[in-house]
Design a protein around this motif. Structure first.
Motif, short mmCIF file in Angstrom:
data_model
loop_
_atom_site.label_atom_id
_atom_site.label_comp_id
_atom_site.label_asym_id
_atom_site.label_seq_id
_atom_site.Cartn_x
_atom_site.Cartn_y
_atom_site.Cartn_z
N UNK A 59 0.86 -1.05 -0.08
CA UNK A 59 -0.06 0.12 0.08
C UNK A 59 0.87 1.25 -0.16
N UNK A 60 1.83 1.28 0.91
CA UNK A 60 2.77 2.45 0.48
C UNK A 60 3.50 2.53 -0.39
N UNK A 61 3.72 1.59 -0.93
CA UNK A 61 4.86 1.44 -2.17
C UNK A 61 3.67 2.22 -3.52
N UNK A 62 2.35 1.64 -3.27
CA UNK A 62 1.70 2.29 -4.39
C UNK A 62 1.30 3.91 -4.17
N UNK A 63 1.33 4.23 -2.87
CA UNK A 63 1.18 5.68 -2.59
C UNK A 63 2.49 6.43 -3.06
N UNK A 64 3.47 5.80 -2.99
CA UNK A 64 4.81 6.56 -3.04
C UNK A 64 4.77 6.83 -4.66
N UNK A 65 4.39 5.77 -5.61
CA UNK A 65 4.47 5.62 -6.98
C UNK A 65 3.31 6.80 -7.43
N UNK A 66 2.22 6.73 -6.76
CA UNK A 66 1.11 7.75 -7.03
C UNK A 66 1.93 9.52 -7.07
#
Length: 326
Positions: free
Chosen positions: A129-136
């Motif tokens: 979830x954090x990874x996806x937030x960082x990519x966003x």
């Protein structure tokens, strides 16, 4: 204790009182104006200090014969070594980004595949979830109509998609390592297998590792190199760095048989580890640049001081042999 302001001439007076030889005061002042007292002296004085006298006087005292030029030579040497190392870490970074983007996109073919939590390791959903937030966040920062965001804007506006191989161009090495760590083991192994098989073919060796050993081995190497990348990018002192976090110290003996007992998380170890990820030609070019810089630096210091620097960097007496892979 207060640190009152000192003029450049006062700074030189203090250094001379500490037994440092300054051959050309005017030139030294110009260097201090450009580079700063703290950066040069506080950053690079350590190996030049006479520690018994320093303890005796409660203040820095330099070894007999030490000159301002010696310290400045080390300062410049470290800067040049950082520039060379960063140049080849960036090559490794581009290669890693390319491999991760290729194999992830090959495995998951839908649009915005990197924003789907189901495409990542399910054992740690918080990390995914954090990874996806960082990519966003990376997308948001780079999606503006104009020079800086034109590439992303074009894909989103015209194709309604932003492929991973485009997104990775704006990701840092830390970002791509985080992405790699979040992938499933199956996808990771596609990346790892290409890295290791290329190395084995290049150097005609066989690395006898299980998939689990390969994954931990390569992941640790990525993290280890990233520490050095940050040192170089932020112009921190490189020559004496020692990585203390054991979780980021890879078992170099798994692919480099001549240095298993010497691995100590120094500069030399980072160089050797890069040999696993760079092409043979790039690795040879990097070693050539380092060797030339070291040879030039050797002419600027007394032999004992030069040897002290090499020891701090993790080199042995036969330092040219340290660079050899298998």
């Amino acid at each position: 204790m207060d640190k009152p302001f000192k003029t450049y001439r006062q700074q030189l007076t203090i250094l001379r009182a500490r037994n440092l030889v300054i051959k050309d005061g005017s030139k030294a002042i110009q260097i201090l104006k450009n580079e700063g007292y703290y950066n040069i002296i506080n950053g690079y004085k350590d190996i030049f200090l006479d520690m018994p006298q320093t303890k005796q006087y409660g203040d820095d005292r330099y070894k007999a014969g030490t000159t301002f030029e010696h310290i400045y030579a080390l300062y410049n040497f470290d800067r040049n070594m950082r520039a060379i190392l960063l140049k080849y870490i960036l090559k490794m970074e581009t290669s890693l980004k390319t491999k991760v983007a290729y194999y992830f996109s090959q495995t998951y073919k839908q649009n915005f595949n990197y924003l789907d939590i189901n495409n990542f390791d399910s054992s740690n959903p918080q990390t995914a979830t954090k990874l996806i937030a960082d990519l966003s966040s990376v997308i948001t920062k780079n999606t503006k109509k104009g020079a800086l965001g034109e590439q992303f804007y074009h894909y989103l506006d015209k194709h309604k998609e932003l492929p991973l191989w485009v997104l990775v161009t704006k990701m840092t090495l830390g970002n791509i390592i985080h992405f790699y760590n979040g992938m499933t083991m199956q996808t990771k192994l596609l990346v790892i297998n290409e890295i290791i098989s290329t190395y084995e073919k290049t150097y005609r060796v066989k690395l006898l590792l299980t998939p689990e050993q390969e994954e931990k081995f390569v992941s640790n190497m990525f993290a280890f190199i990233n520490i050095f990348r940050n040192v170089c990018a932020h112009e921190e002192r490189l020559y004496s760095i020692t990585v203390k976090n054991n979780n980021k110290v890879p078992n170099i003996a798994l692919f480099h048989k001549t240095l298993p007992s010497n691995f100590s998380s120094h500069f030399i170890d980072c160089v050797i580890i890069l040999g696993l990820f760079l092409s043979k030609r790039d690795y040879a070019a990097m070693v050539g640049e380092f060797s030339a810089e070291i040879a030039s630096f050797a002419k600027k210091l007394p032999q004992n001081m030069f040897n002290s620097v090499l020891i701090k960097m993790g080199f042995s007496k036969n330092w040219k042999d340290d660079f050899k892979l298998n």
